[in-house]
Design an enzyme around this catalytic site. Structure first.
Site, PDB file in Angstrom:
ATOM      1  N   LYS A 149     -33.334 -18.630  -4.838  1.00  7.32           N
ATOM      2  CA  LYS A 149     -32.958 -18.066  -3.488  1.00  7.32           C
ATOM      3  C   LYS A 149     -32.642 -19.049  -2.288  1.00  7.32           C
ATOM      4  O   LYS A 149     -33.357 -20.246  -2.269  1.00  7.32           O
ATOM      5  CB  LYS A 149     -34.101 -17.135  -3.092  1.00  7.32           C
TER       6      LYS A 149
ATOM      7  N   CYS B 235     -68.100   0.417  12.199  1.00  6.86           N
ATOM      8  CA  CYS B 235     -66.728  -0.054  12.832  1.00  6.86           C
ATOM      9  C   CYS B 235     -65.771   1.220  12.731  1.00  6.86           C
ATOM     10  O   CYS B 235     -65.113   1.280  11.699  1.00  6.86           O
ATOM     11  CB  CYS B 235     -66.147  -1.310  12.388  1.00  6.86           C
TER      12      CYS B 235
ATOM     13  N   ASP C  30       0.907  -1.309   0.109  1.00  8.65           N
ATOM     14  CA  ASP C  30      -0.158  -0.005  -0.037  1.00  8.65           C
ATOM     15  C   ASP C  30       0.788   1.253   0.040  1.00  8.65           C
ATOM     16  O   ASP C  30       0.540   2.099  -0.587  1.00  8.65           O
ATOM     17  CB  ASP C  30      -0.860   0.130   1.185  1.00  8.65           C
TER      18      ASP C  30
ATOM     19  N   TYR D  42     -22.084  -7.757 -13.395  1.00  6.40           N
ATOM     20  CA  TYR D  42     -22.700  -9.066 -13.683  1.00  6.40           C
ATOM     21  C   TYR D  42     -23.235  -9.187 -15.172  1.00  6.40           C
ATOM     22  O   TYR D  42     -23.900 -10.213 -15.611  1.00  6.40           O
ATOM     23  CB  TYR D  42     -23.677  -9.482 -12.615  1.00  6.40           C
TER      24      TYR D  42
ATOM     25  N   GLU E 196       3.777   1.962  -1.213  1.00  3.46           N
ATOM     26  CA  GLU E 196       4.403   2.427  -2.759  1.00  3.46           C
ATOM     27  C   GLU E 196       2.987   2.866  -3.386  1.00  3.46           C
ATOM     28  O   GLU E 196       3.453   3.995  -4.144  1.00  3.46           O
ATOM     29  CB  GLU E 196       4.747   0.948  -3.371  1.00  3.46           C
ATOM     30  N   TYR E 197       2.058   2.119  -3.238  1.00  3.31           N
ATOM     31  CA  TYR E 197       0.749   2.802  -3.960  1.00  3.31           C
ATOM     32  C   TYR E 197       0.395   4.431  -3.634  1.00  3.31           C
ATOM     33  O   TYR E 197       0.379   5.014  -4.374  1.00  3.31           O
ATOM     34  CB  TYR E 197      -0.550   1.935  -3.775  1.00  3.31           C
ATOM     35  N   ASP E 198       0.789   4.498  -2.397  1.00  8.54           N
ATOM     36  CA  ASP E 198       0.349   5.961  -1.857  1.00  8.54           C
ATOM     37  C   ASP E 198       1.243   6.920  -2.323  1.00  8.54           C
ATOM     38  O   ASP E 198       1.014   8.009  -2.674  1.00  8.54           O
ATOM     39  CB  ASP E 198       0.403   5.891  -0.561  1.00  8.54           C
TER      40      ASP E 198
ATOM     41  N   LYS F 255     -25.846 -14.595  -6.080  1.00  4.22           N
ATOM     42  CA  LYS F 255     -26.530 -13.563  -6.235  1.00  4.22           C
ATOM     43  C   LYS F 255     -26.217 -12.586  -4.901  1.00  4.22           C
ATOM     44  O   LYS F 255     -26.576 -12.973  -3.993  1.00  4.22           O
ATOM     45  CB  LYS F 255     -27.949 -13.999  -6.134  1.00  4.22           C
TER      46      LYS F 255
ATOM     47  N   CYS G 175     -64.936  -8.419  10.451  1.00  7.77           N
ATOM     48  CA  CYS G 175     -65.736  -7.778  11.533  1.00  7.77           C
ATOM     49  C   CYS G 175     -66.848  -7.279  10.555  1.00  7.77           C
ATOM     50  O   CYS G 175     -66.880  -6.935   9.491  1.00  7.77           O
ATOM     51  CB  CYS G 175     -65.091  -6.514  12.035  1.00  7.77           C
TER      52      CYS G 175
ATOM     53  N   SER H 288     -36.023  -7.397 -13.838  1.00 10.89           N
ATOM     54  CA  SER H 288     -36.034  -8.105 -12.548  1.00 10.89           C
ATOM     55  C   SER H 288     -35.630  -9.497 -12.878  1.00 10.89           C
ATOM     56  O   SER H 288     -35.821 -10.235 -13.897  1.00 10.89           O
ATOM     57  CB  SER H 288     -37.205  -7.809 -11.758  1.00 10.89           C
ATOM     58  N   LEU H 289     -35.583 -10.280 -11.786  1.00 10.41           N
ATOM     59  CA  LEU H 289     -35.367 -11.816 -12.121  1.00 10.41           C
ATOM     60  C   LEU H 289     -36.295 -12.470 -11.432  1.00 10.41           C
ATOM     61  O   LEU H 289     -36.846 -12.317 -10.171  1.00 10.41           O
ATOM     62  CB  LEU H 289     -34.106 -12.204 -11.333  1.00 10.41           C
TER      63      LEU H 289
ATOM     64  N   GLU I 270     -23.843 -17.944 -11.166  1.00  8.67           N
ATOM     65  CA  GLU I 270     -23.364 -16.412 -10.304  1.00  8.67           C
ATOM     66  C   GLU I 270     -24.026 -16.403  -9.015  1.00  8.67           C
ATOM     67  O   GLU I 270     -24.927 -16.615  -8.858  1.00  8.67           O
ATOM     68  CB  GLU I 270     -23.679 -15.135 -11.204  1.00  8.67           C
TER      69      GLU I 270
ATOM     70  N   CYS J 217     -65.339  -2.676  17.719  1.00 12.74           N
ATOM     71  CA  CYS J 217     -66.856  -2.137  17.762  1.00 12.74           C
ATOM     72  C   CYS J 217     -67.708  -3.241  18.200  1.00 12.74           C
ATOM     73  O   CYS J 217     -68.886  -2.856  18.172  1.00 12.74           O
ATOM     74  CB  CYS J 217     -67.196  -1.696  16.110  1.00 12.74           C
TER      75      CYS J 217
ATOM     76  N   CYS K 280     -65.498  -8.249  17.298  1.00 15.74           N
ATOM     77  CA  CYS K 280     -64.736  -7.103  16.604  1.00 15.74           C
ATOM     78  C   CYS K 280     -64.210  -6.622  18.028  1.00 15.74           C
ATOM     79  O   CYS K 280     -65.029  -5.958  18.784  1.00 15.74           O
ATOM     80  CB  CYS K 280     -65.199  -6.186  15.864  1.00 15.74           C
TER      81      CYS K 280
ATOM     82  N   ASP L 284     -26.393  -9.703  -2.472  1.00 17.70           N
ATOM     83  CA  ASP L 284     -27.280  -8.957  -1.784  1.00 17.70           C
ATOM     84  C   ASP L 284     -26.989  -7.446  -1.417  1.00 17.70           C
ATOM     85  O   ASP L 284     -26.519  -6.892  -0.558  1.00 17.70           O
ATOM     86  CB  ASP L 284     -27.596  -9.509  -0.427  1.00 17.70           C
TER      87      ASP L 284
ATOM     88  N   LYS M 136     -28.099 -18.069 -15.742  1.00 19.41           N
ATOM     89  CA  LYS M 136     -28.393 -17.540 -16.898  1.00 19.41           C
ATOM     90  C   LYS M 136     -27.873 -18.186 -18.243  1.00 19.41           C
ATOM     91  O   LYS M 136     -26.576 -18.864 -18.399  1.00 19.41           O
ATOM     92  CB  LYS M 136     -27.487 -16.157 -16.946  1.00 19.41           C
TER      93      LYS M 136
ATOM     94  N   ARG N 204     -31.126   1.328 -10.226  1.00 13.80           N
ATOM     95  CA  ARG N 204     -32.036   0.565 -10.793  1.00 13.80           C
ATOM     96  C   ARG N 204     -33.253   1.269 -10.789  1.00 13.80           C
ATOM     97  O   ARG N 204     -34.162   1.486 -11.961  1.00 13.80           O
ATOM     98  CB  ARG N 204     -32.085  -0.708 -10.401  1.00 13.80           C
TER      99      ARG N 204
END
Ligand code: D41
Length: 671
Positions: A311, A429, A32, A224, A34-36, A114, A423, A81-82, A112, A408, A405, A116, A287, A135
């Site tokens: 799911k 009511c 990190d 995806y 070096e990246y910085d 899914k 009711c 949607s799926l 794949e 009432c 009910c 969340d 898919k 979306r």
């Protein structure tokens, strides 16, 4: 000697390559620090050469000023949607439908995890990120570009050179679990509100008006899908690999599988893997791999026929059932509600859960005092799944379903064969009256902001409201006289009510709370009948000709207008000056004006598009064939509607003839 500008290019390329190794290959090439250092050098050079700063430079992730709000974005291609399935048998059904249409033996799928998270669409032009949108409802989302730019694993600039001029990529923004945990730890020690769960955390972070706040949240991304086809491979699996080359993170668990056994194998593999993953998944997505095959399969409504989400079972917890109450709904439906010892289910504290109805309580043998299993799936109301009678310490008496009910006192009635008890008090009511008035004021109904639940209760309890129509006869002094109601709020309310008199017919119909008439059905009814008067006179047959109106809905609508009390309320509303506007989408004067079309079978395009085209030409599109139907557009495998049309001598139009017709009327089917 390097010029500063050349060095800038080199640094950007090096940083991009490091990002790719880190986020896409998960194989960092430099520490990190070096990246910085490279990043710092780039910042310094850009400070000397401000003209060389481009929006896709890695230094430009957080730049945008706080926004006032998010502007809407219309998706060029709807974000579909799926369809969800929950069992092996349903996956088998899916595979069978797919193989039958394709008729080429075992089908290859891309499987794949899914995620969340939150679906977003990213658009790149000449390799630079130009837009990110949520979306939304699938057709329109919100422009969240400034926030998405702060997500470090999303490339601001694509790697390589072989990307198309315009590339639209879709994927899921999520909050990794470790990031979620450390964010919450910090929030708790700083006495700030922790995030409820990673999903809410991701959604809330993307909706910040201040990109700096989003930048401080641990968000990540997996691509995806690509919407762009030209210049990309012709299978889902290869496209995902190509997206990796261009610098997008793609879930490393994605696999190519064949047939049902491949699909279920992947599901069980992921089930095992799930607890150890650094992100939440709620299932797997299958898919059809080949795009040609996907095209052959097409779409149903808003979901592709070539994909399905399997799911995982919803999350469950165990807690104590303290007591059972009943709630009285708008139509008098009595719903038993479990009051629970608070328990956290999938990150949300649950204190109430529905028990649905008496039969369910008996079937599950649920008694006050029991230990019970609670399930919460996504956004749905938590429910009591079953009791654990083996954990009873003492005998527990069964819960007696009330005869009267609780609000009432009217008798509770149950029609044989129906699960729901009601009711019998009707609008006598107060609970039903309150609920129907509350519903009348909700956002999707008349949207009377000043009329909250408490105020409705007070107005009904004070005897000022017997029905929704009485709202428009409220006097300033009546309202202002109520507890904690000032002159000012009272006059605001009356003003809002005055404005509500100008309302669309669709909203008014929805607001009336006719049983089984939701927003969509209300809109269809308004579009087809155009006025309250026409609807009042509609017979069952007329109602059945309306899109998405079946026999049950038709019966409810028909009966609603036959009820003397309802008729009185409507008359009173109209007399008070409520003027429902009709919003016919049918364009007057189109070439197909006056024609009634019905669509059936598999068409080359989604039905919704065919419907739009017909409507844009002035035709009405309905759901069932009758003697009033002008023509039936019949695709492949048309069934009973085709038979009925032939029976009645209704004109049948096939895809080819329809294409010709669209051409003739200059409808652009590729738009
Ligand atoms: O991981 C996901 N949540 C995921 C969502 C995924 N891996 N693939 C997806 N594929 C699609 C189609 C097939 C329509 C391109 C999706 C979604 N859609 C999706 N996400 C939210 C709504 C639909």
């Amino acid at each position: 000697m390097f010029s500063g500008l050349e060095r800038i290019d080199t640094l950007r390329e090096q940083l991009q390559e490091h990002n790719y190794r880190y986020y896409v290959l998960d194989d960092p090439s430099v520490p990190d620090v070096e990246y910085d250092l490279l990043m710092r050098e780039l910042r310094e050079l850009e400070a000397v050469h401000p003209q060389a700063v481009t929006p896709d430079s890695p230094t430009q992730r957080v730049g945008a000023a706080p926004a006032e709000g998010f502007t809407p974005v219309t998706h060029t291609v709807s974000m579909l949607s799926l369809s969800d399935v929950f069992t092996d048998a349903e996956v088998e059904d899916f595979d069978r439908r797919v193989s039958t249409v394709l008729d080429r033996g075992e089908v290859t799928y891309t499987a794949e995890p899914k995620m969340d998270g939150l679906a977003v669409s990213l658009t790149y032009e000449q390799g630079s990120l130009v837009q990110a949108a949520t979306r939304g409802d699938g057709s329109r989302g919100e422009n969240v570009t400034a926030n998405v730019r702060t997500i470090e694993s999303i490339p601001l600039r694509l790697r390589g050179h072989d990307y198309p001029a315009v590339l639209e990529v879709r994927g899921e923004v999520y909050m990794p679990r470790d990031g979620f945990d450390s964010y919450n730890q910090r929030a708790r020690s700083a006495n700030e509100k922790p995030l409820a769960n990673p999903r809410n955390g991701a959604a809330g972070s993307l909706r910040q008006l201040e990109p700096k706040i989003t930048a401080g949240r641990p968000l990540a991304f997996f691509a995806y899908a690509a919407i762009t086809r030209a210049g990309l491979p012709d299978t889902q699996f290869e496209v995902l690999n190509r997206l990796r080359d261009w610098g997008f993170p793609v879930n490393p668990e994605v696999r190519r599988v064949t047939g049902v056994s491949g699909c279920t194998g992947f599901y069980h593999y992921l089930e095992e893997l799930r607890p150890g993953l650094n992100y939440d998944i709620d299932g797997v997505v299958y898919k059809v791999d080949s795009f040609d095959s996907q095209d052959e399969l097409g779409f149903v409504a808003r979901a592709p026929r070539w994909a399905v989400a399997r799911k995982f079972p919803a999350e469950e917890e165990i807690t104590r059932l303290l007591e059972i109450d009943v709630q009285v709904g708008r139509t008098g439906a009595i719903t038993p509600v479990a009051r629970l010892e608070p328990v956290s289910v999938a990150g949300v504290t649950v204190t109430n859960a529905t028990l649905h109805n008496e039969d369910e309580i008996r079937r599950k043998d649920v008694r006050p005092g029991d230990w019970v299993v609670i399930r919460r799936a996504g956004d749905v109301i938590p429910e009591v799944v079953r009791s654990l009678p083996e954990r009873r310490e003492t005998e527990l008496p069964e819960w007696p379903f009330p005869q009267n009910c609780p609000v009432c006192g009217s008798a509770i009635e149950k029609i044989d064969g129906e699960a729901i008890a009601r009711c019998s008090g009707g609008l006598f009511c107060p609970a039903q009256r309150k609920q129907s008035i509350r519903h009348f004021a909700t956002r999707k109904a008349l949207d009377i902001e000043g009329l909250g639940d408490k105020l409705v209760d007070m107005l009904v309890d004070a005897g000022l409201l017997d029905s929704v129509a009485d709202l428009f006869e409220l006097k300033l002094e009546d309202v202002a006289g109520l507890e904690r109601m000032g002159e000012k709020s009272a006059s605001n309310l009356l003003q809002q009510l005055e404005q509500c008199k100008d309302v669309s017919l669709a909203r008014l119909l929805y607001a009336l709370g006719i049983r089984e008439v939701g927003e969509v059905t209300a809109r269809s009814l308004a579009e087809v009948f155009g006025s309250m008067g026409a609807l009042e006179q509609a017979g069952i047959e007329d109602l059945l000709a309306v899109p998405d109106v079946g026999p049950i809905v038709a019966e409810h609508v028909y009966q609603f207008f036959r009820e003397a009390h309802n008729q009185m309320v409507i008359d009173q509303l109209l007399a008070a000056g409520v003027r429902p506007r009709s919003v016919r989408v049918v364009k007057a004067g189109g070439p197909l004006e006056g024609q009634v079309w019905v669509l059936t079978g598999t068409l080359e395009y989604p039905r919704s598009r065919a419907k739009k085209w017909l409507e844009s030409l002035g035709a009405k599109v309905t759901g069932s064939v009758s003697k009033n139907t002008t023509a039936l557009l019949a695709g492949e495998a048309a069934g009973s509607k085709l038979a009925k049309a032939e029976d009645l001598g209704v004109r049948v139009v096939d895809s080819e003839e329809f294409d010709g017709m669209l051409k003739e009327h200059a409808i652009n089917t590729t738009a």
